[in-house]
Every structure is written in C-alpha cells, then in structure tokens.
Motif scaffolding. Structure first.
Motif, short mmCIF file in Angstrom:
data_model
loop_
_atom_site.label_atom_id
_atom_site.label_comp_id
_atom_site.label_asym_id
_atom_site.label_seq_id
_atom_site.Cartn_x
_atom_site.Cartn_y
_atom_site.Cartn_z
N MET A 1 0.90 -1.41 -0.06
CA MET A 1 -0.05 0.05 0.09
C MET A 1 0.92 1.09 0.01
SD MET A 1 -3.14 1.07 2.48
CE MET A 1 -1.90 1.28 3.93
N ARG A 2 0.20 2.26 -0.65
CA ARG A 2 1.11 3.40 -0.78
C ARG A 2 0.48 4.93 0.15
NH1 ARG A 2 0.58 7.47 -5.21
NH2 ARG A 2 -0.70 5.81 -6.31
N LEU A 3 1.01 5.32 0.73
CA LEU A 3 0.43 6.72 1.63
C LEU A 3 1.28 7.77 1.04
CD1 LEU A 3 0.21 5.43 5.30
CD2 LEU A 3 -1.78 5.52 3.57
N GLY A 12 3.87 15.88 0.20
CA GLY A 12 4.15 15.20 -1.14
C GLY A 12 5.04 13.94 -1.14
N GLN A 13 5.73 13.56 -0.01
CA GLN A 13 6.40 12.62 0.14
C GLN A 13 5.53 11.20 0.26
OE1 GLN A 13 9.01 13.09 3.44
NE2 GLN A 13 10.47 14.23 2.37
N GLU A 14 6.02 10.06 -0.28
CA GLU A 14 5.28 9.00 -0.16
C GLU A 14 6.00 7.73 0.46
OE1 GLU A 14 4.46 8.92 -4.30
OE2 GLU A 14 2.45 9.55 -4.06
N LEU A 15 5.13 6.73 0.93
CA LEU A 15 5.73 5.67 1.61
C LEU A 15 5.04 4.65 1.23
CD1 LEU A 15 4.89 6.80 5.29
CD2 LEU A 15 7.00 7.25 4.17
N ILE A 16 5.83 3.46 1.17
CA ILE A 16 5.34 2.20 0.78
C ILE A 16 5.30 1.15 1.93
CG2 ILE A 16 5.88 -0.12 -0.71
CD1 ILE A 16 5.05 2.05 -2.64
N ALA A 118 11.31 -5.07 10.66
CA ALA A 118 10.01 -4.58 11.11
C ALA A 118 9.47 -4.20 9.69
CB ALA A 118 10.44 -3.15 11.68
N ALA A 119 8.23 -3.55 9.69
CA ALA A 119 7.27 -3.18 8.48
C ALA A 119 8.03 -2.39 7.53
CB ALA A 119 6.01 -2.63 8.84
N ALA A 120 8.12 -2.59 6.25
CA ALA A 120 8.98 -2.13 5.25
C ALA A 120 8.35 -0.97 5.08
CB ALA A 120 9.26 -2.94 4.14
N TYR A 121 9.06 0.06 4.61
CA TYR A 121 8.28 1.25 4.15
C TYR A 121 9.61 2.36 3.57
CZ TYR A 121 10.13 3.97 8.35
OH TYR A 121 10.84 4.48 9.15
N GLY A 122 9.12 3.09 2.59
CA GLY A 122 10.20 3.87 1.87
C GLY A 122 9.69 5.17 1.58
N LEU A 123 10.82 6.12 0.95
CA LEU A 123 10.38 7.51 0.47
C LEU A 123 10.99 7.28 -1.17
CD1 LEU A 123 11.31 9.89 3.19
CD2 LEU A 123 9.02 9.00 2.53
N ARG A 124 10.29 8.16 -1.98
CA ARG A 124 11.02 8.21 -3.25
C ARG A 124 12.22 8.94 -3.15
NH1 ARG A 124 6.34 10.34 -7.11
NH2 ARG A 124 5.37 11.58 -5.49
N SER A 125 13.19 8.49 -3.87
CA SER A 125 14.54 9.06 -3.63
C SER A 125 14.73 10.10 -4.67
CB SER A 125 15.44 7.92 -4.17
OG SER A 125 15.26 7.57 -5.52
N ARG A 126 13.42 10.95 -5.25
CA ARG A 126 13.82 11.85 -5.99
C ARG A 126 12.63 12.93 -5.76
NH1 ARG A 126 9.67 12.50 -9.48
NH2 ARG A 126 8.68 10.45 -10.44
#
Length: 349
Positions: A1-3, A12-16, A118-126
């Motif tokens: 899921m994306r937030l 504007g930042q996003e998480l997976i 832990a639960a994986a999540y991330g931000l766009r690198s650009r």
C-alpha cells in the motif's frame, strides 16, 4: 500500500507499506512517526495499519483525538485507494503501490543480539511530482490586485496560458472587479498582476469575460486578462478532453493561489494545497483545497501538472469583523472544468 503526505513539512512525500503491521504515532518507536506539535494533536501510539486477509485495515489504538477515515472517526476501517487518513495534524492519502516509481527499505531493529525485520516502508529517492508542480506554478501563477493611491487590494488569482503573450486566465467574477464600471469609472484604480515570489508588477490592460457568464453564477465563471505590453509569461498546460473525462472521486488535485488571510499583497507568495476530488458534477468538481477569499481563479492541476479546473467558489461565512468572509470549515468548495476556459479561448482567438 502507498501513503502520500498531504500536509506538513513532508507534504508530497510517499511511503510504501508492507505487512503485516505498521505502527503509527508520535513516538519514535513507530514505523510512521507523526508530527510532534504543542499541544500534541496525535497520540504516542495512535493507530496501526494491518494487512489481513489480503486487504489493508486501519485500527485506532484508543488515541486521544481519534483516527479519521475520510473525515469520520473510526475504530477499525477497510482502506481503499483514494481514502484519506487523518492523525492529528497529519493527513495522508491512500493509494496502490507502484513499484516502477518507488523504492522500499526494510527497517531493521537490533535487539538482544537478534535481528527483527520491521514493517517495510520507504520514500521516493527523487523530488515528488507535487514538488515539481510547485516549482512550475511559481513561474506561472499571479496575484491579481488593484492599486489605488498608496493602497493595494488583493482581488484573486490568475495563471498564464500563453507563452510570452501576457495572457492570463482567471474567474469572470474576479475580472469584473477590475473593470472601470466596478469603480464607477474611477481612473485612480490600476488593476495589476504580480507573479508569485516576485515584487515586479504588470498592469492589466484588457479583460474578456465569458459571454454566457452572469454575475452571481458559477456557470461559465471564467475570464481572460491581458498584461500591458504582453510581457514574458510561462504557461500552464490545459488538460485535454480525455484527461478531463478521467476525473473521478479520489483523484489527487493540486491548487496554487493567494488566500487573502495569509498573503502580503506587497510581497505575494502563492500557497500550494493538495487534496482529492470529493465529487464530479460536470462541469464542476467538488474539492476541499483550503479554498478561501483570494484563491478565486487558482488553477487546479492533476498529478501531471495539467490544469483540469479553475477555483470558482467556496462555502464562506462572515468573519467576526462583519465585513470580510472566511471559510465555513465544511470544505464544500467548487472548481469549474478547464473546458469552460477552452470555450472562451476559442472565441477569443
């Protein structure tokens, strides 16, 4: 899921997210850490996103100010693309993960010599597309005002639609306030436009209202403004017919304008706001977008930066001073599809 963050410094930042459980709260031991405000608007352990039975759910953890799903408090709610989650001052938009656009990073916790994933999540690198749109808007969106003697009165917002032509688009009700007739023929009033983040002013030499617009109506509430001497302008792109037909509830939209309450008319800086379409009642879009006096004429853009609509009105009430207006808080606001502007352009050309 994306937030995607719709508010705050991370807007504007996003998480997976990947399951089975993602903790959300003000405390640093959460996977998603909320803003720490004074006084606190979110709880230390506010909520959890849980992946159960192939679907994502949001579960409130008895938080003080509750978890809101599409502005309604929930204890447990099923999440769908386009939903909006509110935790205190943080508002996030739910979307499906797109692996082509994002990277994810697993959070590794070292405890007692062991390693737990832990639960994986991330931000766009650009930079996000919204940041790109904001950069573009600063070069294309103008505050519309009237200079009268030593005073300057903010009237609304306009945006460029022709490259180096000096042609701007706005509302008919904004343009009408600039006309000499609105001031009883007074010659001491000078209608002007100022590009966001700049202090140079350009005089508005001519204006054209949609021929079918009637004062007080939202129908055909669009107009064109011509800057004196044409001038250098960098246009925003109007959405084509196919893009307009795709607009649905839950689609992300962005606006950029000049709310009167927070704009210095002598040094105007536009405000960027993101939200989702609440309803489509062609040719109108129901939107939130923090619409307030001064933002009339603001462009409403899709995630690709195309103008899909123009802000035309909001649900306002009288301010305590009894003279000005302020938003009612219902977010029952409206924008008119840019096809109405295209109609006027066809006539103008």
């Amino acid at each position: 899921m994306r937030l995607r963050y719709l508010t705050g410094s991370r807007r504007g930042q996003e998480l997976i997210l990947s399951g089975p459980r993602v903790r959300i709260g003000r405390s640093r031991d959460n996977e998603i850490v909320l803003q720490d405000t004074e006084p606190p608007l979110s709880s230390r352990h506010h909520a959890e996103a849980r992946f159960e039975g192939g679907r994502w759910w949001i579960v409130d953890l008895s938080s003080t100010n509750r978890t809101l799903l599409n502005d309604a408090p929930v204890d447990r709610g099923l999440l769908r693309t386009g939903d909006r989650l509110t935790f205190g001052s943080d508002i996030l938009l739910v979307g499906a993960a797109d692996r082509g656009l994002f990277w994810t990073a697993a959070a590794v916790i070292l405890a007692g010599g062991g390693v737990a994933l832990a639960a994986a999540y991330g931000l766009r690198s650009r930079p996000s597309r919204i940041e790109d749109i904001a950069t573009k808007a600063v070069r294309s969106v103008y505050m519309v005002a009237i200079d009268e003697g030593s005073e300057r009165h903010l009237v609304g917002t306009a945006f460029a639609i022709g490259r180096n032509t000096g042609l701007l688009a706005t509302n008919a009700h904004v343009a009408k306030e600039l006309s000499p007739e609105s001031a009883g023929g007074s010659r001491s009033r000078t209608p002007i436009a100022i590009l966001s983040d700049r202090i140079e002013t350009a005089r508005i030499a001519r204006l054209w209202l949609h021929p079918q617009w009637k004062p007080g109506s939202l129908e055909h509430d669009v107009a064109l403004l011509q800057l004196d001497g044409n001038g250098r302008t960098e246009p925003l792109q109007l959405a084509d017919a196919a893009t307009l037909e795709r607009q649905r509830r839950g689609a992300v939209v962005i606006s950029f304008g000049f709310p009167a309450a927070s704009t210095d008319p002598w040094r105007p800086r536009g405000r960027l706001v993101t939200d989702v379409i609440g309803d489509v009642r062609w040719p109108f879009l129901a939107v939130g977008l923090s619409i307030s006096p001064g933002t009339s004429g603001s462009p409403v853009l899709d995630e690709r930066g195309a103008v899909v609509a123009i802000v035309v009105g909001g649900d306002f009430v009288k301010a305590p001073d009894g003279r000005s207006q302020r938003p009612s808080g219902t977010a029952a606001n409206w924008a008119i599809a840019s096809s109405s502007l295209q109609e006027l352009l066809d006539v103008h050309r």
